[in-house]
Design a protein around this motif. Sequence first.
Motif, PDB file in Angstrom:
ATOM      1  N   SER A 102      -1.976  11.551   7.982  1.00  0.00           N
ATOM      2  CA  SER A 102      -0.585  11.608   7.524  1.00  0.00           C
ATOM      3  C   SER A 102       0.323  12.185   8.597  1.00  0.00           C
ATOM      4  N   CYS A 125       1.610  -0.311  -0.782  1.00  0.00           N
ATOM      5  CA  CYS A 125       1.106   0.529   0.310  1.00  0.00           C
ATOM      6  C   CYS A 125       1.111   1.990  -0.106  1.00  0.00           C
ATOM      7  N   PHE A 126       0.520   2.808   0.732  1.00  0.00           N
ATOM      8  CA  PHE A 126       0.473   4.250   0.511  1.00  0.00           C
ATOM      9  C   PHE A 126       1.895   4.778   0.349  1.00  0.00           C
ATOM     10  N   ASN A 176      -4.734   0.588   1.165  1.00  0.00           N
ATOM     11  CA  ASN A 176      -4.530   1.444   0.014  1.00  0.00           C
ATOM     12  C   ASN A 176      -3.184   1.035  -0.573  1.00  0.00           C
ATOM     13  N   PHE A 355       3.418   2.020  -5.709  1.00  0.00           N
ATOM     14  CA  PHE A 355       3.070   1.581  -4.360  1.00  0.00           C
ATOM     15  C   PHE A 355       4.028   0.528  -3.827  1.00  0.00           C
TER      16      PHE A 355
END
Length: 391
Positions: A102, A125-126, A176, A355
Amino acid sequence: MTVTKSYIAKSVENMRPSGIRKFFDLAATMEGVVSLGVGEPDFVTTWSVREAAISSLERGFTSYTANAGLIELRREIAHYMESRFRVRYSPQNEIIVTVGASQAIDIAMRAITDPGDEIIVVEPCFVSYAPLVELAGGKAVTIGTTGETGFKLQPEQFEAAITSKTKALLLCYPNNPTGTQLNKEDLQLIADIVKKHDLLVIADEIYAELAYDQDHTSIASLEGMRERTILINGFSKGFAMTGWRLGFTCAPVKISSAMLKIHQYAMMCASTPAQYGAIEALQNGMTDVESMKKDYRRRRNYIVQSFNELGLDCHLPGGAFYVFPSIQSTGLTSEQFAEQLLLEEKVAVVPGSVFGKGGEGYIRCSYASSMAQLQEAIKRIGQFIDKRQMN
């Protein structure tokens, strides 16, 4: 004297809290919850890795490391990237050890983004991607992928989103929340457009070790892409080291130097014991990685089959440890489904809507849980669906 004005930056004041946390904060107040929500391996970090970190403390290695990280670790990362993914980086000036992937994404965004620059973000997405673009002063231009294409970015979508202000494309594969993987041919089509329009790619490859049906291809390994790619990776997912908070960036010298400036002022360096643990993970931990991956594959196959048998269409993800089943047949929104499932059956999942584009009508379920937990969760979800079909 009363404070009458807000001192909070507009970019932060207007930012939505993480949609993931809402459900886990609620779940934390309930007993007997089976969670399919947290994106965290259920495996404990390999003992030899823990032992290496403990040993570093016992030997008194408690000082700062170089800003970019221990040179011994950077050498191991360079060897890892070349041997596993066929892309070569210099440990001296092209690799930075960060506090998780991150932070790596954060410094990458800040290093390349000027006010008004557009960064294309592929959704679902994340949840942190678009906010990090905005915090860096840029504009997140989102592209929504769909279940009909297996949540793969389509080249024509990508090209249509490019403007004169576009600077970079942010990709995450294996993805993810969908688990979607792109093969070499898929990536080559994207790379051709990147080169045609003189763009950069920020490639979040944190799930690279968790590719089940084919070896992971890094976009940086394609011809002409190494110099255009900021590659993000780390130890959290594949090595079951989430709490260690250790990631890394690989990028050409000029970009890496810019990121290092930010890292120096914002973070100084990553945890010293964690770095010694990571050296051990890269030197001797791959057998455990393969063992975990084998178990994840077994769980993936079970949960995908189970959701399809329940009537919730679910594509077979190529990587990561998430499935993204459709709940459209229930007539509920993804948030309604997740909230009612938690309250009625005590199963925690994440609504796909958090997301981004393309996520509504789906839920994210992590199979980084024991088989017993997965079986119990499927049983309860089946009960939840049966009640609605009877009404």
